[in-house]
Design a protein around this motif. Structure first.
Motif, PDB file in Angstrom:
ATOM      1  N   MET A   1      35.044  31.117  36.421  1.00  0.00           N
ATOM      2  CA  MET A   1      35.497  32.468  36.160  1.00  0.00           C
ATOM      3  C   MET A   1      34.270  33.380  36.138  1.00  0.00           C
ATOM      4  O   MET A   1      33.304  33.097  35.459  1.00  0.00           O
ATOM      5  N   ASP A   5      37.021  38.305  37.010  1.00  0.00           N
ATOM      6  CA  ASP A   5      38.181  37.593  36.457  1.00  0.00           C
ATOM      7  C   ASP A   5      38.343  37.899  34.966  1.00  0.00           C
ATOM      8  O   ASP A   5      39.461  38.103  34.487  1.00  0.00           O
ATOM      9  N   ALA A  33      42.773  41.771  47.116  1.00  0.00           N
ATOM     10  CA  ALA A  33      41.786  40.909  46.446  1.00  0.00           C
ATOM     11  C   ALA A  33      42.202  40.634  45.003  1.00  0.00           C
ATOM     12  O   ALA A  33      42.082  39.506  44.518  1.00  0.00           O
ATOM     13  N   VAL A  34      42.706  41.652  44.321  1.00  0.00           N
ATOM     14  CA  VAL A  34      43.140  41.475  42.929  1.00  0.00           C
ATOM     15  C   VAL A  34      44.384  40.593  42.866  1.00  0.00           C
ATOM     16  O   VAL A  34      44.484  39.721  42.001  1.00  0.00           O
ATOM     17  N   GLU A  36      45.189  38.220  44.864  1.00  0.00           N
ATOM     18  CA  GLU A  36      44.729  36.844  45.086  1.00  0.00           C
ATOM     19  C   GLU A  36      44.071  36.276  43.828  1.00  0.00           C
ATOM     20  O   GLU A  36      44.312  35.124  43.452  1.00  0.00           O
ATOM     21  N   ARG A  37      43.242  37.078  43.159  1.00  0.00           N
ATOM     22  CA  ARG A  37      42.582  36.612  41.933  1.00  0.00           C
ATOM     23  C   ARG A  37      43.598  36.331  40.830  1.00  0.00           C
ATOM     24  O   ARG A  37      43.499  35.317  40.132  1.00  0.00           O
ATOM     25  N   LYS A  40      45.336  33.103  41.558  1.00  0.00           N
ATOM     26  CA  LYS A  40      44.484  31.951  41.242  1.00  0.00           C
ATOM     27  C   LYS A  40      44.392  31.731  39.737  1.00  0.00           C
ATOM     28  O   LYS A  40      44.427  30.585  39.270  1.00  0.00           O
ATOM     29  N   LEU A  41      44.285  32.814  38.959  1.00  0.00           N
ATOM     30  CA  LEU A  41      44.238  32.685  37.490  1.00  0.00           C
ATOM     31  C   LEU A  41      45.539  32.067  36.972  1.00  0.00           C
ATOM     32  O   LEU A  41      45.527  31.268  36.032  1.00  0.00           O
TER      33      LEU A  41
END
Length: 148
Positions: A1, A5, A33-34, A36-37, A40-41
């Motif tokens: 992270m 993140d 991009a956000v 995708e993040r 993933k989180l």
């Protein structure tokens, strides 16, 4: 992270209903991009879910209590608490006390009824909550914090 993140987690804790566009602007990234993040989180289990926080006073559940139990039947007490509508949280703990129960109920009479119904499972010690604070934002644990 990384720090981005961590910033995303802080923003989502402040407002879980924030749009991805607003979130992207706050962390200086594009919306894709956000998205995708955040995905993933979620996949990593850092974000377990999103929920609505209800106002217990507006629901007329003005009596809150923390009840400590010396349980004589842990499984039955756990089942009873998990199925009782007034119980908000139930913790099995080590030590002299075996369970800690947090509940919100409508009156002293309904609190007394809960205590009476729970008595077969153990000995309760009831503490009425006068006031409380809640930590609403949990700061992520970053590597830079470990170095300090």
């Amino acid at each position: 992270m990384d720090q981005i993140d961590a910033d995303i987690l802080l923003q989502l804790q402040r407002n879980a209903k924030i749009s991805m566009k607003e979130l992207a602007a706050s962390v200086h990234l594009s919306s894709p991009a956000v998205i995708e993040r955040v995905k993933k989180l979620e996949e990593q289990g850092m974000i377990e879910g999103y929920k609505a926080k209800v106002n217990l006073k507006k629901m007329k559940r003005t009596i809150q209590a923390i009840i400590l139990f010396k349980s004589i039947d842990c499984k039955s007490l756990s089942d009873f608490c998990n199925n009782h509508p007034d119980v908000l949280e139930c913790y099995r703990v080590a030590g002299e006390i075996s369970y800690i129960v947090k509940l919100a109920t409508y009156s002293v009479e309904t609190l007394e009824r809960f205590i009476d119904e729970a008595m077969p499972y153990g000995t309760p010690s009831t503490n009425i909550v006068l006031s409380s604070t809640e930590k609403k934002i949990i700061a992520p644990f970053c590597n830079e914090n470990l170095d300090k």
